[in-house]
Scaffold this active site. Structure first.
Site, PDB file in Angstrom:
ATOM      1  N   TYR A  96      40.971  -7.363  89.387  1.00  0.00           N
ATOM      2  CA  TYR A  96      41.692  -7.542  90.652  1.00  0.00           C
ATOM      3  C   TYR A  96      42.585  -6.330  90.894  1.00  0.00           C
ATOM      4  O   TYR A  96      43.227  -5.836  89.964  1.00  0.00           O
ATOM      5  CB  TYR A  96      42.621  -8.762  90.583  1.00  0.00           C
ATOM      6  CG  TYR A  96      41.965 -10.093  90.366  1.00  0.00           C
ATOM      7  CD1 TYR A  96      41.592 -10.507  89.088  1.00  0.00           C
ATOM      8  CD2 TYR A  96      41.760 -10.960  91.432  1.00  0.00           C
ATOM      9  CE1 TYR A  96      41.019 -11.751  88.889  1.00  0.00           C
ATOM     10  CE2 TYR A  96      41.198 -12.219  91.239  1.00  0.00           C
ATOM     11  CZ  TYR A  96      40.819 -12.606  89.960  1.00  0.00           C
ATOM     12  OH  TYR A  96      40.260 -13.832  89.759  1.00  0.00           O
TER      13      TYR A  96
ATOM     14  N   HIS B 189      41.188 -11.177  96.348  1.00  0.00           N
ATOM     15  CA  HIS B 189      40.030 -11.605  95.558  1.00  0.00           C
ATOM     16  C   HIS B 189      39.668 -10.514  94.550  1.00  0.00           C
ATOM     17  O   HIS B 189      39.946  -9.335  94.794  1.00  0.00           O
ATOM     18  CB  HIS B 189      38.833 -11.862  96.477  1.00  0.00           C
ATOM     19  CG  HIS B 189      38.976 -13.072  97.344  1.00  0.00           C
ATOM     20  ND1 HIS B 189      38.693 -14.344  96.905  1.00  0.00           N
ATOM     21  CD2 HIS B 189      39.399 -13.208  98.621  1.00  0.00           C
ATOM     22  CE1 HIS B 189      38.928 -15.213  97.880  1.00  0.00           C
ATOM     23  NE2 HIS B 189      39.353 -14.553  98.939  1.00  0.00           N
TER      24      HIS B 189
ATOM     25  N   LYS C 132      31.379  -9.239  94.955  1.00  0.00           N
ATOM     26  CA  LYS C 132      31.973  -8.342  93.963  1.00  0.00           C
ATOM     27  C   LYS C 132      31.005  -7.189  93.690  1.00  0.00           C
ATOM     28  O   LYS C 132      29.809  -7.319  93.911  1.00  0.00           O
ATOM     29  CB  LYS C 132      32.231  -9.083  92.640  1.00  0.00           C
ATOM     30  CG  LYS C 132      33.068 -10.326  92.844  1.00  0.00           C
ATOM     31  CD  LYS C 132      33.571 -10.941  91.595  1.00  0.00           C
ATOM     32  CE  LYS C 132      34.100 -12.341  91.904  1.00  0.00           C
ATOM     33  NZ  LYS C 132      34.929 -12.421  93.123  1.00  0.00           N
TER      34      LYS C 132
END
Lengths: 243, 243
Positions: B148, B156, B193
């Site tokens: 993070y 997020h 991600k």
């Protein structure tokens, strides 16, 4: 997880038109027409007419390939698909560059040289096909295959399939650590598929020829997430109590 | 992929409160309070007061653990987190069952015995922490860590992190075949991600003591999907032409 049919009437359509019948029709057509495929490294190319294209599409073997030749249509079969038609259904002959028909032993050796795990992946493919599942490449989900209950036009694929060999001596094999298992289960969940592990045991056969296949045994395992909150008490019991 | 801040004002909040400062505060507090942790197999338990709990929460080390003791609060640190505080930040002492403080060499040996890849996973963890990334377990995504930019309450996680050793002799290691790479990249995409591979080269050090760590080198790679349709022509050029 229940099958996810695509729209109303799809389930009835599928029931009325069993996959075993479609594959039988394809098999008969290929035998009668004495269809020949051309070996092309990891795949087989088949020149098709409208009827054969329709049958291949309905039975979900191969994919149409667009070429510069306007009046000719071609289908490209993956090695597992082609070998299933040649060896299991005995309805396709494959011709090499020299124009000679390849024996099953030659095809087996050729594809084993292209893909070390071909004996295992073919056993898994044929195992599912024999049970009338439609089996397609699982490339985009990072698995070996996906399995459909009927044609992909009618239903979403239900299983993401990994073919692993018992003992799993393949150093590049999957699910050798928990992190890979977690990753795969999580991905399967997010695309609404169940992870199906097809474990192939070669029972010490050395895979010299495709006749070894009959000595291979297959075990199936599904892996799903266990949710302790959901599983703590049976929902039905709770509901009955509440009445 | 841009950082996904959670709601308005989160980015400004993060900018005004740099993670490096928060970690420094935690470090000073732990040194001044002479905090001791208790070694518990793969983790370390720390008894905390309100101030330390707040600092650990803000710096994202460990998780609160609820116990039967109402007036005591405990935090549980993963082995990488605990060793980072002990060895890298030199602000935590860990006590064994015998009540004696464990040396860094003892902790190193203990955790290596619990997790063979500890030297590699710790190097990756500390590498990212030194750069002020918040690093948490990636268990639920089937990766080693998630990273993070700031506190998870504000943003997020941006990276799914796999720590692999150069040469990758670990037989259970990840990304040894294409199917695993596909699976991981696909999953990372579906949870927004980027897959970050932290490649740790031990430069032939044998990991006997944590002093080897300074000779380890680290390389970072991100793996993303390449979309040929999107990449075929530069969008800006097209837009300029259209003007």
């Amino acid at each position: 997880m229940k099958p996810r049919w695509k729209g109303k009437g799809s389930e009835a359509k599928a029931m009325a038109d069993p996959m075993s019948m479609i594959v039988s029709q394809l098999q008969s057509f290929l035998i009668q027409s004495e269809t020949r495929g051309l070996l092309s490294s990891c795949s087989v190319l088949v020149e098709v007419d409208a009827e054969l294209a329709d049958l291949l599409n309905r039975a979900c073997f191969g994919r149409p390939r667009i070429t510069a030749e306007k009046d000719k249509q071609w289908f490209q079969l993956d090695m597992e698909e082609a070998f299933y038609l040649c060896f299991s259904l005995k309805c396709l002959k494959v011709v090499g560059e020299d124009g000679c028909i390849k024996s099953n032993e030659e095809l087996w050796g050729h594809w084993k040289s292209k893909k070390v795990v071909f004996p295992v992946s073919f056993k898994a493919y044929s195992h599912l096909r024999h049970k009338n599942w439609i089996v397609r490449s699982g490339l985009q989900y990072g698995v070996d295959f996906v399995a459909y209950r009927h044609h992909p036009a009618l239903v979403h694929s239900e299983y993401a399939v990994l073919a692993v060999s018992e003992g799993n001596n393949d150093q590049n094999g999957r699910l050798r650590g928990w992190s890979d298992v977690h990753c795969t289960v999580r991905l399967c969940g997010s695309v609404a598929k169940t992870l199906l592990i097809v474990i192939v045991n070669n029972n010490s056969q050395c895979a010299i020829s495709p006749s070894c296949l009959e000595h291979y045994t297959v075990e199936e395992r599904t892996i799903t997430r266990w949710n302790p909150e959901q599983s703590r008490e049976d929902q039905e019991i709770l509901e009955n109590r509440a009445k």
